[in-house]
Design a protein around this motif. Sequence first.
Motif: not given
Ligand code: GLU
Length: 337
Positions: A5, A7-9, A18, A39, A41, A113, A117, A131, A135
């Motif tokens: 996945r 998963a950007p904010s 990103n 996804r 976030d 989050y 997540t 990612r 993280h």
């Molecule tokens: N939404 C988070 C971000 O943009 C990434 C979360 C993830 O990959 O677990 O930094």
Amino acid sequence: MVRVRFAPSPTGSLHLGNALSAVANRRFADEHGGTMLLRIDDTDPARNAEGGAEAIVADLEWLGVAWDEGPVRQSARFVRHREAAHLVGEPDDEGALRFGRTTLLRPDGTPTYQLATAVDDLDFGITHVIRGNDHRANAALQAELIRALGGEPPEYVHHGLLLGEDGRKLSKRHGAASLADLRELGFPAEAVRAYLEELGLPRHDVRFDLARLRRLSTEALAALSDEELAARVGVPVSAAPVLRGARDLVEAREYAKLVLEPPTTPVDAPETLARARELAEAGLEPRALVRELKAVGGDLRALRLALTGRDRGPELWAVVAALPRDELLRRLEPRLG
Ligand code: GLU
């Protein structure tokens, strides 16, 4: 079956770091015959920019990174998130639900989050989380949460971050940080994609190499057909010869203007202009025309000035080639101040 996945904010146009994650996830899915979920976030209201999700979708389309499922907004799954929080969380004095030291549900009942997540990675059957290094510290907790919910955690892979040339987090201060910034600078999507593919999955943080991106941009533009190049610049295909020397699309637009907007600068070189006119009327092809004019001692700077109103720019023969014959002859008419 591999399932990843991205998963950007939804904070707006994708940060280049990103975008690196997006490309790496897509490549990993493709290499393993797997699929990729997009996804969004959006559990943190402070990070939700107006139109942020739409900007991300547009960025991915521009970059040519496809996804197989989604976009799924985390906020749409809050009922399931709450349910999961009640399964594994303990209430605290403020009315939040916690898992050890981590908040799962805020006192107002909204999921964090970390909770969203872990639950989503579990429910969507994510096998690999790829990612950025920022993280890394979340992986142990998220894996623990997934186990507590009765699932098997995915494999976590963290890649190095993209830094500015000074070694600090890449930001607009460095000239460009988001895909929107790079687009504005005129870099074609192919060049940005190629740059990110080249970085692959860096183990350590890497410094953004603008010079390398510029070279890839020149190559990407050279690989476009005249029709495609002109369409990107938004000009008639007749202007293509003059676009060829450009290293990015902003420069290409400037070059196009030189032939599309008639110059008004006076030029005091009647002999050169008369000779150039003769050669043009005789139908010499552009390179031969410039060579011939030079051979008879013509003033090439004056020719350039007459044709473009500038004393610098793309190669002279390309300017000649990009001008329709009538327009070329018109610009070679005496134009005295
Ligand atoms: N939404 C988070 C971000 O943009 C990434 C979360 C993830 O990959 O677990 O930094």
